[in-house]
Design a protein around this motif. Sequence first.
Motif, PDB file in Angstrom:
ATOM      1  N   SER A 156      -7.150  11.642  12.453  1.00  0.00           N
ATOM      2  CA  SER A 156      -6.895  12.407  11.235  1.00  0.00           C
ATOM      3  C   SER A 156      -7.683  13.714  11.312  1.00  0.00           C
ATOM      4  N   GLY A 157      -7.753  14.424  10.169  1.00  0.00           N
ATOM      5  CA  GLY A 157      -8.272  15.787  10.208  1.00  0.00           C
ATOM      6  C   GLY A 157      -9.555  16.051   9.465  1.00  0.00           C
ATOM      7  N   LEU A 158     -10.257  15.015   8.981  1.00  0.00           N
ATOM      8  CA  LEU A 158     -11.546  15.141   8.291  1.00  0.00           C
ATOM      9  C   LEU A 158     -11.447  15.917   6.982  1.00  0.00           C
ATOM     10  N   ALA A 166      -8.824   7.739   5.399  1.00  0.00           N
ATOM     11  CA  ALA A 166      -8.343   7.134   6.641  1.00  0.00           C
ATOM     12  C   ALA A 166      -9.480   6.935   7.634  1.00  0.00           C
ATOM     13  N   HIS A 167     -10.316   7.941   7.799  1.00  0.00           N
ATOM     14  CA  HIS A 167     -11.467   7.786   8.701  1.00  0.00           C
ATOM     15  C   HIS A 167     -12.366   6.648   8.221  1.00  0.00           C
ATOM     16  N   GLN A 168     -12.588   6.569   6.920  1.00  0.00           N
ATOM     17  CA  GLN A 168     -13.456   5.516   6.389  1.00  0.00           C
ATOM     18  C   GLN A 168     -12.869   4.137   6.627  1.00  0.00           C
ATOM     19  N   THR A 182     -12.095   5.986  15.444  1.00  0.00           N
ATOM     20  CA  THR A 182     -11.351   7.083  14.831  1.00  0.00           C
ATOM     21  C   THR A 182     -11.678   8.403  15.511  1.00  0.00           C
ATOM     22  N   VAL A 183     -10.733   9.330  15.442  1.00  0.00           N
ATOM     23  CA  VAL A 183     -10.900  10.671  15.999  1.00  0.00           C
ATOM     24  C   VAL A 183     -10.564  11.676  14.907  1.00  0.00           C
ATOM     25  N   GLN A 208     -19.126   6.207  16.171  1.00  0.00           N
ATOM     26  CA  GLN A 208     -18.077   5.249  16.513  1.00  0.00           C
ATOM     27  C   GLN A 208     -16.727   5.918  16.724  1.00  0.00           C
ATOM     28  N   GLY A 209     -16.769   7.146  17.149  1.00  0.00           N
ATOM     29  CA  GLY A 209     -15.534   7.865  17.376  1.00  0.00           C
ATOM     30  C   GLY A 209     -15.811   9.222  17.980  1.00  0.00           C
ATOM     31  N   LEU A 210     -14.891  10.146  17.765  1.00  0.00           N
ATOM     32  CA  LEU A 210     -15.001  11.486  18.320  1.00  0.00           C
ATOM     33  C   LEU A 210     -14.571  12.520  17.294  1.00  0.00           C
TER      34      LEU A 210
END
Length: 379
Positions: A156-158, A166-168, A182-183, A208-210
């Motif tokens: 997603s796009g932060l 979505a990131h959460q 998640t990215v 835990q992601g990028l």
Amino acid sequence: MERAELAGWLRLSLTPGIGDGAARRLLAAFGLPEGVFAQPHAALREVVSSAQAEALLQPPVGLQTQIDQTWQWLHTTDNGVSRRVVTLGDASYPTSLLEMADPPLMLYVVGAGGFDLTQLGHSIAVVGSRNPTPQGATNARSFARALGEAGLPVVSGLALGVDGAAHQGALDAAGDAPRLATVAVVGTGLDRVYPARHRDLAHRITLQGLIVSELPLGTPPLTQNFPKRNRLIAGLARGTLVVEAALQSGSLITARLTSEQGKEVFAIPGSIHSPQSRGCHALIRQGAKLVESVSDILEELPPLGAPAAAAPSAGNGHPAATTEDPLLEALGFDPVSLDALSARTGWSAAALQAKMLELELEGHISRLPGGLFQRAAST
């Protein structure tokens, strides 16, 4: 990456009038950026215009400052968080972006050291409104969590709203497991967080992601950069889920780009009275798949248990390497929860989670929605 190599890529990407298309032609003709800048005007003119050739002969204004800043950023240590630059010539450059019409020359990446963008083969983008309804925000988080529990990273796009939820949700699904959850693809340089209120979320993602950007350090949140960012979200993911979106929104741009790349578009329907549902309804009319549960998404994707198929068969239709493991025998071949498995085996929850993660990484089990696990059958 050596400093001289970094300097060459930065100079090529920052030279005025040299877009990604012209840069790719130059690289195809002369090899690495150092080879491009070793050419005389006449040789360059055979590949690009005279004005572009002239621009290539002069280092862009501020280049040395950008080199120094990027070099320092790359070598800043931060509790296991890795900072890297991935160029078009790197083995770790995602092949899905190479299939786009305009792949970026450089990607700036920050996140956990064991993760890279080649691990996104089964990822799903989750996008939507910056001002979702309460139900929309809940849907974004719950769908992302279910996707994560099924083993799919979420892209997603932060942004505020659906992106953040979505990131959460993806991070919720990962828990403490050492896997790519998640990215976040952002529209600024990676030396800043936008929006600022997502600073804590961005920090969690780096563990835990990028977080990814094609923009050089120091780039502020400029409006024109966010549609460009959307093409990378579409490019990295296997498909795109639109949770809520108005008729004029960046989420519909992401959905269109996803469709143009031959990938699946999913949309959650909503109230006919809500402006935030009209974009999803328009996508469904145009052929996007109507989604009511995460299984509607999973059934459109290739199976996640492919690594287990390479294991030699024991003649019973299941991988020979898994038949002697007592935990796999207790698991059986039907979906089961950790609580049920704990009751069958007498193992503690912590011990089970550690062993299940090991089996998942080996391709012997798959995570399913609802916190369930299932033994991977041979194909």
